[in-house]
Design a protein around this motif. Structure first.
Motif, PDB file in Angstrom:
ATOM      1  N   ALA A 275      -1.364   0.361 -12.498  1.00 40.93           N
ATOM      2  CA  ALA A 275      -0.194  -0.313 -13.067  1.00 40.93           C
ATOM      3  C   ALA A 275       0.314  -1.375 -12.092  1.00 40.93           C
ATOM      4  CB  ALA A 275       0.912   0.704 -13.347  1.00 40.93           C
ATOM      5  N   ALA A 276       0.841  -2.456 -12.670  1.00 42.37           N
ATOM      6  CA  ALA A 276       1.382  -3.531 -11.833  1.00 42.37           C
ATOM      7  C   ALA A 276       2.440  -2.945 -10.905  1.00 42.37           C
ATOM      8  CB  ALA A 276       1.983  -4.614 -12.721  1.00 42.37           C
ATOM      9  N   GLY A 277       2.412  -3.410  -9.688  1.00 42.50           N
ATOM     10  CA  GLY A 277       3.463  -2.975  -8.777  1.00 42.50           C
ATOM     11  C   GLY A 277       3.109  -1.746  -7.969  1.00 42.50           C
ATOM     12  N   ASP A 278       2.019  -1.057  -8.327  1.00 38.14           N
ATOM     13  CA  ASP A 278       1.666   0.145  -7.585  1.00 38.14           C
ATOM     14  C   ASP A 278       1.475  -0.144  -6.094  1.00 38.14           C
ATOM     15  OD1 ASP A 278       1.867   2.198  -9.346  1.00 38.14           O
ATOM     16  OD2 ASP A 278      -0.207   2.105 -10.024  1.00 38.14           O
ATOM     17  N   GLU A 279       0.736  -1.248  -5.820  1.00 38.01           N
ATOM     18  CA  GLU A 279       0.481  -1.549  -4.407  1.00 38.01           C
ATOM     19  C   GLU A 279       1.769  -1.868  -3.666  1.00 38.01           C
ATOM     20  OE1 GLU A 279      -2.962  -4.024  -3.304  1.00 38.01           O
ATOM     21  OE2 GLU A 279      -3.635  -3.639  -5.358  1.00 38.01           O
ATOM     22  N   GLU A 280       2.649  -2.624  -4.326  1.00 35.41           N
ATOM     23  CA  GLU A 280       3.924  -2.954  -3.699  1.00 35.41           C
ATOM     24  C   GLU A 280       4.710  -1.678  -3.385  1.00 35.41           C
ATOM     25  OE1 GLU A 280       2.624  -4.377  -6.239  1.00 35.41           O
ATOM     26  OE2 GLU A 280       2.587  -6.540  -5.865  1.00 35.41           O
ATOM     27  N   GLN A 281       4.512  -0.652  -4.188  1.00 36.55           N
ATOM     28  CA  GLN A 281       5.247   0.593  -3.963  1.00 36.55           C
ATOM     29  C   GLN A 281       4.588   1.474  -2.913  1.00 36.55           C
ATOM     30  OE1 GLN A 281       5.479   2.336  -7.872  1.00 36.55           O
ATOM     31  NE2 GLN A 281       6.509   0.543  -8.718  1.00 36.55           N
ATOM     32  N   GLY A 282       3.509   0.980  -2.292  1.00 37.48           N
ATOM     33  CA  GLY A 282       2.864   1.767  -1.241  1.00 37.48           C
ATOM     34  C   GLY A 282       1.796   2.704  -1.756  1.00 37.48           C
ATOM     35  N   PHE A 283       1.367   2.498  -2.995  1.00 33.89           N
ATOM     36  CA  PHE A 283       0.343   3.379  -3.552  1.00 33.89           C
ATOM     37  C   PHE A 283      -1.050   2.771  -3.409  1.00 33.89           C
ATOM     38  CE2 PHE A 283      -2.440   4.654  -7.057  1.00 33.89           C
ATOM     39  CZ  PHE A 283      -2.440   6.025  -6.881  1.00 33.89           C
ATOM     40  N   ARG A 284      -1.991   3.591  -2.995  1.00 40.12           N
ATOM     41  CA  ARG A 284      -3.405   3.190  -3.087  1.00 40.12           C
ATOM     42  C   ARG A 284      -4.222   4.439  -3.369  1.00 40.12           C
ATOM     43  NH1 ARG A 284      -5.104   4.335   2.422  1.00 40.12           N
ATOM     44  NH2 ARG A 284      -3.149   4.997   3.364  1.00 40.12           N
ATOM     45  N   PRO A 285      -5.158   4.340  -4.313  1.00 41.88           N
ATOM     46  CA  PRO A 285      -5.977   5.501  -4.626  1.00 41.88           C
ATOM     47  C   PRO A 285      -6.918   5.783  -3.468  1.00 41.88           C
ATOM     48  CG  PRO A 285      -6.640   3.605  -5.958  1.00 41.88           C
ATOM     49  CD  PRO A 285      -5.495   3.157  -5.113  1.00 41.88           C
ATOM     50  N   LEU A 286      -7.024   7.036  -3.089  1.00 40.93           N
ATOM     51  CA  LEU A 286      -7.866   7.400  -1.952  1.00 40.93           C
ATOM     52  C   LEU A 286      -9.277   7.744  -2.409  1.00 40.93           C
ATOM     53  CD1 LEU A 286      -5.442   9.672   0.111  1.00 40.93           C
ATOM     54  CD2 LEU A 286      -6.033   7.264   0.512  1.00 40.93           C
ATOM     55  N   ASP A 287     -10.230   7.488  -1.527  1.00 39.93           N
ATOM     56  CA  ASP A 287     -11.555   8.061  -1.698  1.00 39.93           C
ATOM     57  C   ASP A 287     -11.788   8.967  -0.498  1.00 39.93           C
ATOM     58  OD1 ASP A 287     -12.089   6.386   0.431  1.00 39.93           O
ATOM     59  OD2 ASP A 287     -13.060   4.873  -0.802  1.00 39.93           O
ATOM     60  N   GLU A 288     -12.977   9.511  -0.380  1.00 43.26           N
ATOM     61  CA  GLU A 288     -13.181  10.498   0.671  1.00 43.26           C
ATOM     62  C   GLU A 288     -12.943   9.916   2.065  1.00 43.26           C
ATOM     63  OE1 GLU A 288     -16.634  12.905   0.055  1.00 43.26           O
ATOM     64  OE2 GLU A 288     -16.121  13.243  -2.051  1.00 43.26           O
ATOM     65  N   ALA A 289     -13.369   8.650   2.262  1.00 38.88           N
ATOM     66  CA  ALA A 289     -13.218   8.032   3.591  1.00 38.88           C
ATOM     67  C   ALA A 289     -11.745   7.755   3.907  1.00 38.88           C
ATOM     68  CB  ALA A 289     -14.030   6.740   3.652  1.00 38.88           C
ATOM     69  N   SER A 290     -11.044   7.130   2.962  1.00 43.59           N
ATOM     70  CA  SER A 290      -9.641   6.791   3.243  1.00 43.59           C
ATOM     71  C   SER A 290      -8.773   8.047   3.295  1.00 43.59           C
ATOM     72  CB  SER A 290      -9.107   5.781   2.222  1.00 43.59           C
ATOM     73  OG  SER A 290      -9.290   6.261   0.906  1.00 43.59           O
ATOM     74  N   LEU A 291      -9.194   9.093   2.599  1.00 44.02           N
ATOM     75  CA  LEU A 291      -8.468  10.362   2.676  1.00 44.02           C
ATOM     76  C   LEU A 291      -8.484  10.913   4.097  1.00 44.02           C
ATOM     77  CD1 LEU A 291      -7.041  12.842   1.471  1.00 44.02           C
ATOM     78  CD2 LEU A 291      -9.290  13.779   0.905  1.00 44.02           C
ATOM     79  N   VAL A 292      -9.659  10.827   4.738  1.00 41.68           N
ATOM     80  CA  VAL A 292      -9.770  11.324   6.115  1.00 41.68           C
ATOM     81  C   VAL A 292      -8.817  10.559   7.037  1.00 41.68           C
ATOM     82  CG1 VAL A 292     -11.303  11.458   8.118  1.00 41.68           C
ATOM     83  CG2 VAL A 292     -12.091  12.254   5.858  1.00 41.68           C
ATOM     84  N   ALA A 293      -8.778   9.254   6.874  1.00 36.81           N
ATOM     85  CA  ALA A 293      -7.865   8.446   7.690  1.00 36.81           C
ATOM     86  C   ALA A 293      -6.414   8.841   7.417  1.00 36.81           C
ATOM     87  CB  ALA A 293      -8.084   6.959   7.394  1.00 36.81           C
ATOM     88  N   TYR A 294      -6.111   9.088   6.145  1.00 37.57           N
ATOM     89  CA  TYR A 294      -4.754   9.473   5.763  1.00 37.57           C
ATOM     90  C   TYR A 294      -4.377  10.800   6.426  1.00 37.57           C
ATOM     91  CZ  TYR A 294      -0.722  10.608   2.833  1.00 37.57           C
ATOM     92  OH  TYR A 294       0.538  10.930   2.402  1.00 37.57           O
ATOM     93  N   ILE A 295      -5.298  11.741   6.395  1.00 37.32           N
ATOM     94  CA  ILE A 295      -5.024  13.065   6.984  1.00 37.32           C
ATOM     95  C   ILE A 295      -4.771  12.941   8.485  1.00 37.32           C
ATOM     96  CG2 ILE A 295      -6.117  15.270   7.585  1.00 37.32           C
ATOM     97  CD1 ILE A 295      -7.477  15.129   4.779  1.00 37.32           C
ATOM     98  N   ARG A 296      -5.594  12.124   9.126  1.00 33.30           N
ATOM     99  CA  ARG A 296      -5.444  11.961  10.587  1.00 33.30           C
ATOM    100  C   ARG A 296      -4.084  11.389  10.948  1.00 33.30           C
ATOM    101  NH1 ARG A 296     -11.629   9.798  11.525  1.00 33.30           N
ATOM    102  NH2 ARG A 296     -12.579  11.885  11.509  1.00 33.30           N
ATOM    103  N   ALA A 297      -3.533  10.586  10.029  1.00 38.01           N
ATOM    104  CA  ALA A 297      -2.240   9.938  10.315  1.00 38.01           C
ATOM    105  C   ALA A 297      -1.052  10.781   9.834  1.00 38.01           C
ATOM    106  CB  ALA A 297      -2.215   8.559   9.641  1.00 38.01           C
ATOM    107  N   THR A 298      -1.335  11.962   9.288  1.00 42.14           N
ATOM    108  CA  THR A 298      -0.249  12.762   8.690  1.00 42.14           C
ATOM    109  C   THR A 298      -0.162  14.120   9.379  1.00 42.14           C
ATOM    110  OG1 THR A 298      -0.731  11.654   6.577  1.00 42.14           O
ATOM    111  CG2 THR A 298       0.646  13.636   6.505  1.00 42.14           C
ATOM    112  N   PRO A 299       0.808  14.281  10.266  1.00 38.30           N
ATOM    113  CA  PRO A 299       0.886  15.507  11.078  1.00 38.30           C
ATOM    114  C   PRO A 299       0.860  16.800  10.261  1.00 38.30           C
ATOM    115  CG  PRO A 299       2.431  13.857  11.884  1.00 38.30           C
ATOM    116  CD  PRO A 299       1.836  13.293  10.655  1.00 38.30           C
ATOM    117  N   ALA A 300       1.573  16.873   9.127  1.00 34.61           N
ATOM    118  CA  ALA A 300       1.624  18.126   8.364  1.00 34.61           C
ATOM    119  C   ALA A 300       0.239  18.496   7.843  1.00 34.61           C
ATOM    120  CB  ALA A 300       2.607  18.003   7.208  1.00 34.61           C
ATOM    121  N   LEU A 301      -0.536  17.500   7.464  1.00 34.35           N
ATOM    122  CA  LEU A 301      -1.886  17.791   6.970  1.00 34.35           C
ATOM    123  C   LEU A 301      -2.821  18.129   8.131  1.00 34.35           C
ATOM    124  CD1 LEU A 301      -2.306  15.085   4.173  1.00 34.35           C
ATOM    125  CD2 LEU A 301      -1.762  17.517   3.936  1.00 34.35           C
TER     126      LEU A 301
END
Lengths: 424, 424
Positions: B2-28
């Motif tokens: 949907a329009a505006g998703d990126e502006e709202q800070g949303f991006r769909p993750l794949d396996e690679a970007s998920l790993v990066a996300y986890i590394r940057a998220t202390p609770a995970l």
């Protein structure tokens, strides 16, 4: 005054400060034709909750209503949110948009001051309850009220609106929860328990009040109705549609005071109106005298009850049929496009609505006899024993309707019951 | 997207970007024991809506679920708000607080990313539906689900909460309206009309699907249930409590995926669970073979249905009795302090709840046979004619329950009906 009120820009007005407020408020000044010198101000709030001023100039008039942070008739020992003024203004605007013939226009709303400026409903309009006590017939009342209830209830229901629009409004009016809780207490709880707020025609009705508090059948029914009242967001109801919230002349009917508005069962409004007409019926014997035995008037009240429901049903179904292919999500045209099926659906819907209305209406009758707020219909009967006789019959009738409401298939059957409740 | 998703800070993750996300998220990272090198990531979302990843390190594990702005099984032609992740996380937290034994903990929620990190429900847990197809008995299932339903529904109802707290939560969950509308469409509307989304075991069930679309009796009932589903804010329901939303071992029962959560009739959850057990029952003949005729397993399913309701009732009433003098505003102790009266009130409440559950449960049965989303119970029966026979009996049973639900006074009577629907 609750802590913080002043910080929020709230100050209770008196007649002098009201005049200054009007002079500083263009929308109010305009309603007075811009003539803001020599204003006449009269405080007329005879209700239980608010201050109401009629303001007139030689070129116009306006009503100014201000909510104070407590219940006027109880005093500041019973705090009550001023936000009720916001919901009153919102409901006046929404119901006024849907049914402008029977709702006064809002000229001005000041949320910080909990203040509404609205059309002055001029004499010879009087409060319907006073007309009923005086024995005045209103030949258009049933038609007008049927019109008001059909439009305000149908157009705020899922029969007309999408779920998305509906839930948005439901969420908004959820915030009027303090008023919802006040109703819960005074209609659905206090009359069925020992409460310092209850009062009745004592000692004549002591046993009757006690009987209500000890009637398990009534308590079973009132509990179901209470949960339905809170849980079921069927339409934007007025929330206090008794005969004191209606102003009339023989030609005009105006509904005021929707500060209890929220999304709730439609039957609560319909029942409030019909139940208060039944109370008026039972009060007539107390107003009869040698000049007027009120017999013809009692028949007129019964005819008005009958017509109010039947015309409501006719108008409501008329709106449903007219808009059946619209955006309403309850009954999609692709499923209910068969006239025979739609007719069965509508019959079942209206029967359910009749039962709800009878349940809520009888609950309102009972609470006006043994709960906190009584009605002038009975209170104006000076002879306590005559008053007790009228009240007892109304109470018996209310109890019978509350317990037996699911047996009724038409308003004519209800009227037959009302007529059958005779003086003992 | 949907329009505006990126502006709202949303991006769909794949396996690679998920790993990066986890590394940057202390609770995970903490849920993985801080060992975020060499993570194993597996996408396992077999549901209809979302992407679900199992992430393991050598020191821990976590499930990460991300909602995309459309329905996964349909694709981006059917947009669906990502805000469902917010309501899923909210309901997991609320239901988890009330019933921690049967709800996975939420470790992390990122609203902008519509992403939930939660406890990985490890093997040997499997989806209950798969266990039912395999013919596995779960001796604690009825007790666990009764416990889950009793606690989550009782503690979010007016039997336990004040109206003020209740309305506040109702308003909040009103915003999950898109999920409510999805249910309306796929459960209460599409199966009863011609819709491009409907499918069925064709041509074998063509006449049966058509019969549903032409059955005025069903349409009358489903219309009432649809309005009740939207209007009645009775408790915070899971909203999708079928056997695919439950993970089990013989010792453990875990309820997942409450993204349809909102305030609605309790019977919708209870019915979803019971209705899907009945579907599993009717699928057994399709899974029978020479080694296992499934007769004993069918009896176990029936016993589980019976115990689920009876234990639910017992636990729910136990909570009610325990908290009857608390803050719940539906039945005030000052009015209902008489044990005999309370018992009558409770009996009527539970009978109403049984009827609601049967109505919603049978609606869920019907939609799984002629609507958009089918169940693996039937779909895994390879022989189309054998499958059709099972589906027809389930459909007939669903129709009979939907139309006759108000006749049932106990779950045993329902089970007798289920057993009476024999192969034709």
């Amino acid at each position: 005054m609750a802590a913080g009120d002043e910080e929020q820009g709230f100050r209770p007005l008196d007649e002098a400060s009201l005049v200054a407020y009007i002079r500083a408020t263009p929308a109010l000044a305009a309603s007075l034709g811009g003539r803001v010198d020599g204003l006449a101000v009269k405080e007329v709030g005879d209700g239980n909750l608010n201050f109401v001023y009629i303001v007139t100039s030689d070129a116009g008039s306006v009503v100014v209503k201000q909510a104070l942070p407590y219940i006027r008739c109880v005093g500041d020992s019973w705090p009550m949110t001023r936000e009720r003024a916001y919901f009153e203004a919102s409901a006046l605007r929404e119901h006024g948009r849907l049914c402008p013939d029977h709702v006064p226009e809002v000229y001005h709303f000041d949320r910080a001051m909990s203040l509404i400026g609205m059309r002055y409903i001029r004499p010879p309009h009087i409060i319907l309850r006073k007309g009923l006590i005086a024995g005045v017939q209103y030949p258009l009342l049933a038609d007008h009220m049927a019109n008001y209830m059909a439009k305000t209830l149908f157009f705020t229901s899922l029969l007309y609106n999408s779920t998305t629009d509906h839930k948005k409004q439901v969420a908004r009016y959820c915030e009027n929860v303090e008023m919802c809780r006040l109703t819960e207490q005074v209609v659905f709880s206090d009359p069925y328990m020992v409460s310092k707020y209850n009062r009745w025609n004592s000692p004549l009705l002591d046993k009757d009040a006690e009987a209500v508090r000890e009637d398990d059948g009534l308590k079973l029914e009132i509990g179901e109705l209470k949960s339905m009242f809170i849980e079921r967001a069927q339409a934007l109801i007025h929330g206090d549609l008794h005969t004191g919230s209606i102003m009339v002349t023989p030609d005009s009917t105006q509904v005021i005071d929707p500060e209890f508005a929220f999304y709730a069962p439609m039957g609560y409004d319909i029942g409030a109106f019909l139940g208060n007409l039944i109370l008026a019926y039972f009060a007539q014997d107390g107003h009869a005298d040698e000049a007027n035995d009120r017999k013809a008037y009692k028949q007129w009240i019964l005819k008005t009850i009958e017509e109010s429901w039947n015309l409501f049903q006719q108008k409501f179904l008329g709106l449903w049929n007219k808009h059946k292919d619209g955006n309403g999500e309850a009954y999609l045209p692709a499923i209910y496009n068969n006239p025979e099926l739609l007719s069965v659906v509508q019959k079942k819907y209206m029967t359910g609505l009749l039962h709800d209305s009878l349940g809520f209406g009888s609950a309102k009758m009972i609470r006006r006899i043994v709960g906190i707020a009584h009605v002038e219909d009975f209170d104006s009967i000076e002879d306590a024993s005559k008053r007790a006789s009228c009240e007892c019959r109304a109470l018996d009738c209310g109890k019978a309707i509350l317990k037996g409401r699911r047996q009724f298939e038409s308003i004519e059957q209800v009227i037959a019951l009302v007529q059958s409740v005779t003086q003992d």
